[in-house]
Design a protein around this motif. Sequence first.
Motif, short mmCIF file in Angstrom:
data_model
loop_
_atom_site.label_atom_id
_atom_site.label_comp_id
_atom_site.label_asym_id
_atom_site.label_seq_id
_atom_site.Cartn_x
_atom_site.Cartn_y
_atom_site.Cartn_z
N MET A 1 0.83 -1.18 0.00
CA MET A 1 0.00 0.00 0.00
C MET A 1 0.88 1.25 0.00
SD MET A 1 -2.52 1.45 2.94
CE MET A 1 -4.03 0.64 2.59
N THR A 2 0.57 2.19 -0.85
CA THR A 2 1.30 3.44 -0.94
C THR A 2 0.85 4.40 0.15
OG1 THR A 2 1.50 3.18 -3.33
CG2 THR A 2 1.82 5.39 -2.45
N LYS A 3 1.82 5.05 0.77
CA LYS A 3 1.54 6.06 1.79
C LYS A 3 1.95 7.42 1.25
CE LYS A 3 0.48 3.31 5.31
NZ LYS A 3 -0.55 3.43 6.28
N ILE A 4 1.21 8.45 1.62
CA ILE A 4 1.51 9.81 1.17
C ILE A 4 2.00 10.62 2.36
CG2 ILE A 4 0.56 11.94 0.22
CD1 ILE A 4 -1.52 10.13 -1.22
N LYS A 5 3.22 11.18 2.23
CA LYS A 5 3.80 12.02 3.28
C LYS A 5 3.95 13.43 2.72
CE LYS A 5 7.97 12.71 6.02
NZ LYS A 5 9.39 12.35 6.09
N ILE A 6 3.46 14.40 3.46
CA ILE A 6 3.63 15.80 3.09
C ILE A 6 4.47 16.46 4.17
CG2 ILE A 6 2.47 17.99 2.64
CD1 ILE A 6 0.10 16.37 1.58
N CYS A 7 5.60 17.00 3.76
CA CYS A 7 6.54 17.62 4.71
C CYS A 7 6.50 19.14 4.59
CB CYS A 7 7.96 17.14 4.43
SG CYS A 7 8.29 15.51 5.05
N GLY A 8 7.09 19.75 5.59
CA GLY A 8 7.20 21.21 5.58
C GLY A 8 5.94 21.91 6.03
N ILE A 9 5.12 21.22 6.79
CA ILE A 9 3.89 21.81 7.31
C ILE A 9 4.26 22.91 8.30
CG2 ILE A 9 1.82 21.36 8.69
CD1 ILE A 9 1.66 20.05 5.96
N THR A 10 3.68 24.11 8.12
CA THR A 10 4.00 25.22 9.01
C THR A 10 2.77 25.86 9.66
OG1 THR A 10 4.03 26.77 7.15
CG2 THR A 10 6.16 25.81 7.81
N THR A 11 1.59 25.49 9.18
CA THR A 11 0.38 26.07 9.77
C THR A 11 -0.66 24.97 10.02
OG1 THR A 11 -0.80 26.48 7.69
CG2 THR A 11 0.71 28.23 8.47
N LEU A 12 -1.52 25.21 10.98
CA LEU A 12 -2.58 24.26 11.27
C LEU A 12 -3.51 24.11 10.07
CD1 LEU A 12 -4.01 22.33 13.16
CD2 LEU A 12 -5.21 24.30 14.14
N ASN A 13 -3.83 25.21 9.40
CA ASN A 13 -4.70 25.13 8.22
C ASN A 13 -4.10 24.23 7.14
OD1 ASN A 13 -6.76 26.68 9.26
ND2 ASN A 13 -6.01 28.58 8.36
N ASP A 14 -2.79 24.33 6.91
CA ASP A 14 -2.12 23.47 5.93
C ASP A 14 -2.18 22.00 6.37
OD1 ASP A 14 -1.55 25.67 4.38
OD2 ASP A 14 0.58 25.74 4.91
N ALA A 15 -1.96 21.76 7.65
CA ALA A 15 -1.99 20.40 8.17
C ALA A 15 -3.38 19.79 8.02
CB ALA A 15 -1.56 20.39 9.64
N LEU A 16 -4.39 20.55 8.37
CA LEU A 16 -5.76 20.06 8.27
C LEU A 16 -6.14 19.81 6.81
CD1 LEU A 16 -7.46 22.30 10.97
CD2 LEU A 16 -6.98 19.84 11.13
N ALA A 17 -5.72 20.69 5.92
CA ALA A 17 -6.01 20.51 4.49
C ALA A 17 -5.32 19.26 3.96
CB ALA A 17 -5.58 21.74 3.70
N ALA A 18 -4.07 19.05 4.33
CA ALA A 18 -3.34 17.87 3.87
C ALA A 18 -4.01 16.59 4.37
CB ALA A 18 -1.89 17.93 4.33
N ALA A 19 -4.43 16.60 5.62
CA ALA A 19 -5.10 15.44 6.20
C ALA A 19 -6.44 15.19 5.50
CB ALA A 19 -5.31 15.63 7.69
N GLN A 20 -7.18 16.26 5.26
CA GLN A 20 -8.48 16.13 4.61
C GLN A 20 -8.34 15.58 3.20
OE1 GLN A 20 -10.63 19.83 4.21
NE2 GLN A 20 -12.58 18.78 3.95
N LEU A 21 -7.24 15.91 2.54
CA LEU A 21 -7.01 15.45 1.18
C LEU A 21 -6.40 14.04 1.12
CD1 LEU A 21 -5.81 18.79 -0.39
CD2 LEU A 21 -7.97 17.61 -0.81
#
Length: 89
Positions: A1-21
Motif C-alpha cells: 500500500m502506498t503512503k503519502i507524506k507531506i513535509c514542511g507543514i508550518t500552519t494548522l490550516n495546511d496540516a488540516l487541508a493535507a489530512a483532509q485530502l
Amino acid sequence: MTKIKICGITTLNDALAAAQLGADLLGFNFYPKSPRYLAPETCREMTAVLRQTYPRLTLVGVFVNAPVAETRAILETCQLDLADRKSVV
C-alpha cells in the motif's frame, strides 16, 4: 500500500487541508536554517488538534544534524510518532 507524506507543514490550516485530502503522514521541520522551520511549541499546539481531529495520521519530525537528546525531547514535547534524521556536512 502506498503512503503519502507531506513535509514542511508550518500552519494548522495546511496540516488540516493535507489530512483532509488524504495524507497519511505529515512532516514538521525542526532544522533552524530551513524556511519551513517550525518551533516545537507551535508544533505541539498543532499536533494536539491533529490528534483529536485525525487520529490515524502519522506525525513525523524532520531533523538535520540534531543531537539525539534534542530529537527525543522534541518528539515527546510535540507528540510525534517518528523522527526523520538527516546529516548535512
